[in-house]
Every structure is written in structure tokens, then in C-alpha cells.
Design an enzyme around this catalytic site. Structure first.
Site, short mmCIF file in Angstrom:
data_model
loop_
_atom_site.label_atom_id
_atom_site.label_comp_id
_atom_site.label_asym_id
_atom_site.label_seq_id
_atom_site.Cartn_x
_atom_site.Cartn_y
_atom_site.Cartn_z
N GLY A 65 0.80 -1.23 0.00
CA GLY A 65 0.00 0.00 0.00
C GLY A 65 0.83 1.28 0.00
O GLY A 65 2.06 1.26 0.09
N GLY B 24 -0.09 3.82 2.20
CA GLY B 24 -0.66 4.48 3.36
C GLY B 24 0.42 5.01 4.29
O GLY B 24 1.62 4.87 4.03
N LYS C 289 -3.82 -1.68 24.48
CA LYS C 289 -4.06 -0.67 23.45
C LYS C 289 -5.54 -0.58 23.12
O LYS C 289 -6.07 0.50 22.86
CB LYS C 289 -3.25 -1.03 22.20
CG LYS C 289 -3.19 0.10 21.20
CD LYS C 289 -2.14 -0.12 20.14
CE LYS C 289 -2.10 1.06 19.18
NZ LYS C 289 -1.13 0.90 18.12
N ASN D 224 -11.33 6.56 20.77
CA ASN D 224 -11.73 6.66 19.36
C ASN D 224 -13.22 6.90 19.16
O ASN D 224 -13.61 7.91 18.55
CB ASN D 224 -11.25 5.43 18.58
CG ASN D 224 -9.89 5.67 17.95
OD1 ASN D 224 -9.73 6.54 17.10
ND2 ASN D 224 -8.90 4.90 18.37
N ASN E 121 -8.88 14.81 21.34
CA ASN E 121 -8.72 13.87 22.46
C ASN E 121 -8.80 14.56 23.82
O ASN E 121 -9.39 14.02 24.77
CB ASN E 121 -7.38 13.14 22.35
CG ASN E 121 -7.32 12.25 21.13
OD1 ASN E 121 -8.32 12.10 20.42
ND2 ASN E 121 -6.18 11.65 20.87
N1 LIG Z 1 -1.29 6.51 10.86
C1 LIG Z 1 -0.92 6.36 12.12
O1 LIG Z 1 -0.34 7.26 12.74
C2 LIG Z 1 -1.16 5.04 12.84
C3 LIG Z 1 -0.50 4.82 14.06
C4 LIG Z 1 -0.66 3.60 14.71
C5 LIG Z 1 -1.48 2.63 14.15
N2 LIG Z 1 -2.12 2.88 12.97
C6 LIG Z 1 -2.94 1.81 12.42
O2 LIG Z 1 -2.18 1.19 11.38
C7 LIG Z 1 -3.07 0.74 10.32
C8 LIG Z 1 -2.69 1.44 9.03
O3 LIG Z 1 -2.88 2.82 9.23
P1 LIG Z 1 -2.54 3.92 8.14
O4 LIG Z 1 -2.76 5.24 8.81
O5 LIG Z 1 -1.22 3.62 7.51
O6 LIG Z 1 -3.72 3.63 7.09
P2 LIG Z 1 -3.85 4.14 5.59
O7 LIG Z 1 -3.12 5.44 5.45
O8 LIG Z 1 -5.28 4.04 5.23
O9 LIG Z 1 -3.01 3.06 4.77
C9 LIG Z 1 -3.45 1.80 4.40
C10 LIG Z 1 -3.07 1.63 2.95
O10 LIG Z 1 -3.20 0.26 2.60
C11 LIG Z 1 -3.73 0.23 1.29
N3 LIG Z 1 -4.30 -1.09 1.02
C12 LIG Z 1 -5.28 -1.74 1.70
N4 LIG Z 1 -5.53 -2.93 1.13
C13 LIG Z 1 -4.71 -3.03 0.06
C14 LIG Z 1 -4.51 -4.01 -0.95
N5 LIG Z 1 -5.21 -5.14 -0.96
N6 LIG Z 1 -3.58 -3.78 -1.90
C15 LIG Z 1 -2.87 -2.64 -1.91
N7 LIG Z 1 -3.02 -1.66 -1.00
C16 LIG Z 1 -3.93 -1.85 -0.01
C17 LIG Z 1 -4.75 1.34 1.27
O11 LIG Z 1 -5.09 1.67 -0.03
P3 LIG Z 1 -6.48 2.45 -0.34
O12 LIG Z 1 -6.31 3.81 0.27
O13 LIG Z 1 -6.50 2.44 -1.83
O14 LIG Z 1 -7.56 1.65 0.30
C18 LIG Z 1 -3.97 2.43 1.99
O15 LIG Z 1 -3.13 3.12 1.09
C19 LIG Z 1 -4.49 1.10 10.82
O16 LIG Z 1 -5.04 0.01 11.51
C20 LIG Z 1 -4.26 2.25 11.79
O17 LIG Z 1 -5.30 2.37 12.75
C21 LIG Z 1 -1.97 4.06 12.30
#
Ligand SMILES: NC(=O)c1ccc[n+]([C@@H]2O[C@H](COP(=O)([O-])OP(=O)(O)OC[C@H]3O[C@@H](n4cnc5c(N)ncnc54)[C@H](OP(=O)(O)O)[C@@H]3O)[C@@H](O)[C@H]2O)c1
Length: 307
Positions: A16, A18, A191, A199, A209
């Protein structure tokens, strides 16, 4: 500074584009690891990465080649995407691949393990590092490392290996300090407590928050906390209630001006991880024969509000 792909013994497939996936990909590449991306539409990706101290670094990633089996995959996706993602990835994975899954919430592991081949090893990583994607500038993805943190890693499943995997040091440099544990569940439940209180409440009331410290939320927080502790004890992860309450208050204070991830998702009209946070809490309660009226009511209110 430009970080080009370097030849190295480790080949990371990162899923991804993300926030957490690209944070990891950039930091792994900075440490000399070879990283390629598994994207919905395979194409090279340029990333402008803002590090914690504010420096800007340019990265470039190639798509994972279709004819190459991946031995090491980092899958940091939303909990609701995890199972589909692993199903799609499976034809690309080596028979003995290591898969590092990272998401908030619980409830995905059993169904994911059922998708794996006998010699494939699942790992779970939970991290407190923070990252976000800024609006894309032209063809460049902009990723900001917004908060330093630490990570916990564990092998999952009945055949979990407990010796240090050869990629652990690289991961520690990217998302460390990294602690490897044999049982990740107690950490995930700690967590979960924070996630299932902060949330949904912040997303429902559309507040940062820190608002949860106001007397307006005191009774609700208290009730949700007590119900959670009852459940955690029933499933075998009893909480040290004084320490857990103190930790909750500290997170509320430390992140007072932050918008929770669920609030950000709601405001952006994206699907939230509610089903894997409060939804998971309610499914576990039902499994244990417990009724948690406060969590039920909060879940219902979130659903009524459309997320
Ligand atoms: N961001 C933070 O600061 C943070 C901190 C701690 C924990 N987390 C947790 O970590 C997890 C990821 O968070 P994030 O913020 O990185 O989420 P995000 O920005 O939504 O990133 C997820 C990425 O994965 C891609 N994806 C999903 N399924 C896929 C597939 N089958 N093939 C290719 N790409 C795919 C999505 O693409 P699409 O957009 O096209 O769907 C998106 O780009 C979540 O559970 C979040 O709660 C996040």
C-alpha cells in the site's frame, strides 16, 4: 537528499501507499534495505518524506515484480482490509514467507492464519509511531512522521518461532525501539482499552482527544472503563486498573490537541475501524456471556451517526 534503491540481502514487500506502510518503507530504505511496494495499481512511486525533526527526504520505490516471490511482507493496512489483502497477496508469497501485519483493533488473526500455508509465518506488530499523508503534490506522495513512538512484535500461531528473525534489526531501526514478545495479546488489550474509549467517543462528539478530560465525559469514561476491565479479566487479560486508568489519562493529556484516527476517518468520510475496536469488544463480551450496556450504547450511537 535522495535515497535510491540499494542492493541488499533483505527484500521487503511493503503493502500500500498508506501512512504507516510508507513511513516504514522510507525508514527501511534509509537504512539501506531494499524495499518495493505492492500497490493496487503497480507503478513506481515517488515519496517526499518529512522526518520527525523536520528534514525532507525524497524516496523512490519500484512496484514489486509479479514474477518474484516475496519472502518478507509488511502489511500495515486498516483492520477491515487485512484479510482481503492477504488473500490477494498470497499468490505472490514464498512458501516460507514471513508476513508482518500491523493494524489497530483486534479480531483478524484467526481468519488470516487460515489463509496461510504451513511454512508461512505470521507476525503482528503494534506501533505507537504516528504518520499521516499530506495532500498529494503532483505525482509525489507526501508522508509526514508526526510522532515518535515504539513498537512491539510477536510471532503468531501454534508454530510461532521464538528466535530473532534476520529482519528484526532492520525493522527496529525503522520503527524502533522494538520489543519482541512471545505473547502480544496483553499488549493489544492494553491498546484496545485506549482505542475503545478515545476513538468512538471523540469521533461521535467530534472533539479532540483532550476534550475527554472535561467533566462532561467523566461518567461515561468511567462506565466504559469499568465494563472494559470486567471483560478483560473474563478473557484472561486482567488490567491493573489504577495503572490503566492513569495511562488513559496520560494519553488524553499528551494527545490533547490531536484528532483520533476514528474522528479523522469520520470527517474524511472514510470507513472507520469501529467494527474491530468497539465491535470486537462486544463480540468478545457475547462470547463470554457478558453484557456491556455502555459499549453497546456507544456502538449504536456511532452506527446511528453513520460510521
Ligand atoms: N497513521 C498512524 O499514525 C497510525 C498509528 C498507529 C497505528 N495505525 C494503524 O495502522 C493501520 C494502518 O494505518 P494507516 O494510517 O497507515 O492507514 P492508511 O493510510 O489508510 O493506509 C493503508 C493503505 O493500505 C492500502 N491497502 C489496503 N488494502 C490493500 C490491498 N489489498 N492492496 C494494496 N493496498 C492496499 C490502502 O489503499 P487504499 O487507500 O486504496 O484503500 C492504503 O493506502 C491502521 O489500523 C491504523 O489504525 C496508524
Amino acid at each position: 537528499m535522495t535515497n535510491s534503491i540499494q542492493q541488499n540481502s533483505a527484500d521487503w514487500l511493503v503493502v500500500g501507499k498508506g501512512a504507516i506502510g510508507l513511513l516504514s518503507a522510507c525508514r527501511l530504505q534509509q537504512k539501506g534495505e531494499r524495499v518495493q511496494l505492492w500497490l493496487r495499481q503497480p507503478a513506481p512511486l515517488k515519496v517526499a518524506f518529512t522526518a520527525l525533526e523536520g528534514s525532507l527526504q525524497q524516496h523512490q520505490f519500484a512496484p514489486w515484480p509479479k514474477d518474484k516471490a516475496a519472502k518478507l511482507a509488511l502489511i500495515a493496512v486498516k483492520a477491515y482490509d487485512a484479510l482481503d489483502c492477504i488473500r490477494q497477496l498470497q499468490p505472490q508469497l514464498a512458501e516460507d514467507a514471513s508476513l508482518i501485519l500491523s493494524h489497530n483493533g483486534l479480531g483478524t488473526l484467526a481468519s488470516i492464519q487460515a489463509e496461510l500455508k504451513p511454512k508461512q509465518q505470521l507476525w503482528f506488530l503494534t506501533t505507537t509511531h504516528g504518520a499521516y499523508i499530506k495532500a498529494d503534490k503532483a505525482a509525489t506522495r507526501q508522508v509526514v512522521h508526526s510522532g515518535g513512538g515504539n513498537s512491539i512484535l510477536a510471532a503468531i500461531g501454534p508454530n510461532a518461532i521464538h528466535q530473532e528473525p534476520d529482519w528484526q534489526r532492520a525493522l527496529a531501526k525503522a520503527l524502533g525501539p522494538l520489543q519482541r514478545v512471545t505473547d502480544i495479546q496483553p499488549f493489544l488489550w492494553q491498546k484496545l482499552l485506549i482505542n475503545c474509549l478515545i476513538n468512538p467517543l471523540t469521533a461521535l462528539h467530534q472533539v479532540p482527544n483532550g476534550a475527554l478530560a472535561s467533566p462532561r465525559f467523566a461518567a461515561e469514561l468511567d462506565g466504559l472503563f469499568n465494563e472494559f476491565c470486567l471483560l478483560a479479566a473474563a478473557v484472561g487479560y486482567p488490567q491493573d486498573q489504577a495503572a490503566a486508568w492513569q495511562q488513559l489519562q496520560q494519553v488524553i493529556q499528551r494527545t490533547a490537541s490531536n484528532r483520533s484516527s476514528m474522528l479523522q476517518d469520520r470527517l474524511a468520510g472514510r470507513r472507520t475501524e469501529l467494527a474491530f475496536i468497539t465491535g470486537f469488544v462486544l463480540r468478545e463480551a457475547e462470547r463470554c456471556g457478558l453484557v456491556l450496556p455502555k459499549h453497546q450504547q456507544l456502538y449504536q450511537q456511532c452506527q446511528d451517526a453513520g460510521f
